[in-house]
Design an enzyme around this catalytic site. Structure first.
Site, mmCIF file in Angstrom:
data_model
loop_
_atom_site.group_PDB
_atom_site.id
_atom_site.type_symbol
_atom_site.label_atom_id
_atom_site.label_comp_id
_atom_site.label_asym_id
_atom_site.label_seq_id
_atom_site.Cartn_x
_atom_site.Cartn_y
_atom_site.Cartn_z
ATOM 1 N N ARG A 1 8.964 -5.046 -4.989
ATOM 2 C CA ARG A 1 8.460 -3.939 -5.800
ATOM 3 C C ARG A 1 8.671 -4.210 -7.296
ATOM 4 N NH1 ARG A 1 10.305 1.933 -6.530
ATOM 5 N NH2 ARG A 1 8.352 3.031 -6.918
ATOM 6 N N HIS B 1 5.894 -3.992 -10.206
ATOM 7 C CA HIS B 1 6.030 -3.126 -11.385
ATOM 8 C C HIS B 1 6.157 -3.939 -12.668
ATOM 9 C CE1 HIS B 1 7.252 0.855 -9.196
ATOM 10 N NE2 HIS B 1 6.240 0.239 -8.622
ATOM 11 N N ASN C 1 9.761 4.320 -11.967
ATOM 12 C CA ASN C 1 10.930 3.445 -11.858
ATOM 13 C C ASN C 1 12.261 4.189 -11.845
ATOM 14 O OD1 ASN C 1 9.365 1.093 -11.925
ATOM 15 N ND2 ASN C 1 9.355 1.068 -14.174
ATOM 16 N N HIS D 1 4.037 -2.028 1.623
ATOM 17 C CA HIS D 1 4.711 -0.876 2.233
ATOM 18 C C HIS D 1 5.000 -1.076 3.713
ATOM 19 C CE1 HIS D 1 3.293 1.869 -1.280
ATOM 20 N NE2 HIS D 1 4.232 1.009 -1.626
#
Ligand code: HEM
Ligand SMILES: *[C@@H]1O[C@H](CO)[C@@H](O)[C@H](O)[C@H]1NC(C)=O
Ligand SMILES: *[C@@H]1O[C@H](CO)[C@@H](O)[C@H](O)[C@H]1NC(C)=O
Length: 304
Positions: free
Chosen positions: A48, A52, A80, A180
């Site tokens: 992740r 990001h 975040n 996911h």
């Protein structure tokens, strides 16, 4: 640069992370279990972080900078804050890599990319080639992080727009949502879905409402799919059964643009793995800083 050396070093680190909990000093059993679970979840957290990182001004490690008088760090951006994890692991890998290389020759953003890849491999996912020699940013932009990282409340149109903005298409979006198949989400990110959405399996909905009440438990966790430590296709089975945890994941079902791809990935783990690797390589090449742009940070949290 000793690229092969870097890769095997990160790989060793990844293996070690699975073997030993980060916090061996705690005596409380619950705390130890939580630490072990967090440790097992490190791969999810680092994947992740890579995402990001790359979605905000390209893969430039702006995400891992701490605040200075000149900018507020991206760690405080809504997607975040109290949610993105794994920064200490990046610090540790960075210092080991610098030590092994006898100096600072590998950027923080390359470390994020290699670590994400190695953890995905360790969790049963595909491998891909990480092109190295991206450089690190000298500033962070919290506004851009708030704008450019997609929110779980988005519908398909919003998701497609967010990915298009990064040069990624609708197939990348579906393949990538397979991130996911790993990890967990907090109640505050799926409460709206389990109380307001109609495209949800009622048994699943009832079960989740006990974990995530209307009026409390914001940080309560539920796994994003039934097998949070394996990169598999359960996530796509969930979507087809209206059991996706996030509104944005369920939004991938119900349109001719996406339905076929979701069904194909559910049937073929190989097709999913192949496309996931291609999309993540594409993501790794978003707006890299090269040549004499940016810098190679000594400390991932600070500009040199
Ligand atoms: C398509 C738009 C996306 C949205 C709206 C989204 C949203 C979210 C949200 C809300 C969480 C839960 C965070 C928390 O509760 O603290 C999450 C977790 C996660 N996301 Fe995404 N995400 C998206 C795409 C991606 C992509 C492309 C990847 C990677 C390829 C990814 C990987 C992950 C992982 C691994 C977790 C679990 C993190 C952990 O357990 O620490 N996501 N995402
Ligand atoms: C930060 O990001 C916002 C939103 O993308 C943009 O409007 C602004 O110009 C950026 N600031 C800097 C200093 O680049
Ligand atoms: C459900 O939707 C309504 C109307 O948009 C909103 O006010 C409410 O906060 C939502 N409920 C949850 C649990 O998010």
């Amino acid at each position: 640069m000793k690229i092969a050396g870097l890769i095997s070093l990160v790989m060793i680190f990844v293996t070690a992370a699975f073997a030993q909990p980060l916090y061996p000093d705690y005596y409380d059993k619950a705390v130890v279990e939580e630490a072990v679970q967090q440790e097992k979840n490190t791969g999810a957290s680092l994947l992740r972080l890579h995402f990001h990182n790359c979605f905000v001004n390209g893969c430039d490690a702006s995400l891992v900078l701490d605040s200075t008088p000149h900018f507020v760090n991206e760690k405080f951006a809504t997607p975040n804050d109290n949610s993105a994890r794994g920064f200490e692991i990046i610090d540790r890998i960075k210092s080991e890599v610098d030590q092994a290389c006898g100096g600072t020759v590998v950027s923080c953003t390359d470390i994020l990319a290699v670590a994400a890849r190695d953890f995905v491999v360790a969790l049963g996912g595909p491998s891909w080639e990480v092109l190295l020699e991206r450089r690190d940013a000298t500033y962070a932009n919290i506004t851009a992080a708030n704008v450019d990282i997609p929110a779980p409340s988005l519908d398909l149109t919003g998701l497609i727009a967010s990915f298009q903005n990064q040069g990624l298409d609708v197939n990348d979006l579906v393949a990538f949502s397979g991130g996911h198949t790993l990890g967990f989400a907090q109640c505050r990110f799926f409460r709206d879905r389990i109380y307001n959405d109609t495209n949800i399996d009622t048994e699943f909905q009832r079960q989740l409402q006990t974990i995530c009440p209307l009026d409390r438990g914001d940080a309560n966790l539920h796994s994003l799919d039934p097998t949070p430590a394996f990169l598999d296709t359960e996530h796509f089975r969930n979507i087809l059964a209206k059991r996706a945890l996030l509104h944005s994941d369920q939004a991938l079902l119900g349109s001719p643009e996406t339905d076929g791809v979701v069904a194909a990935y559910r049937l073929s783990g190989d097709a999913f793995a192949k496309d996931f690797a291609i999309s993540i390589m594409k993501m790794g090449n978003i707006k890299p800083l090269t040549g004499d742009q940016g810098q190679i940070r000594y400390n991932c949290r600070r500009v040199n």
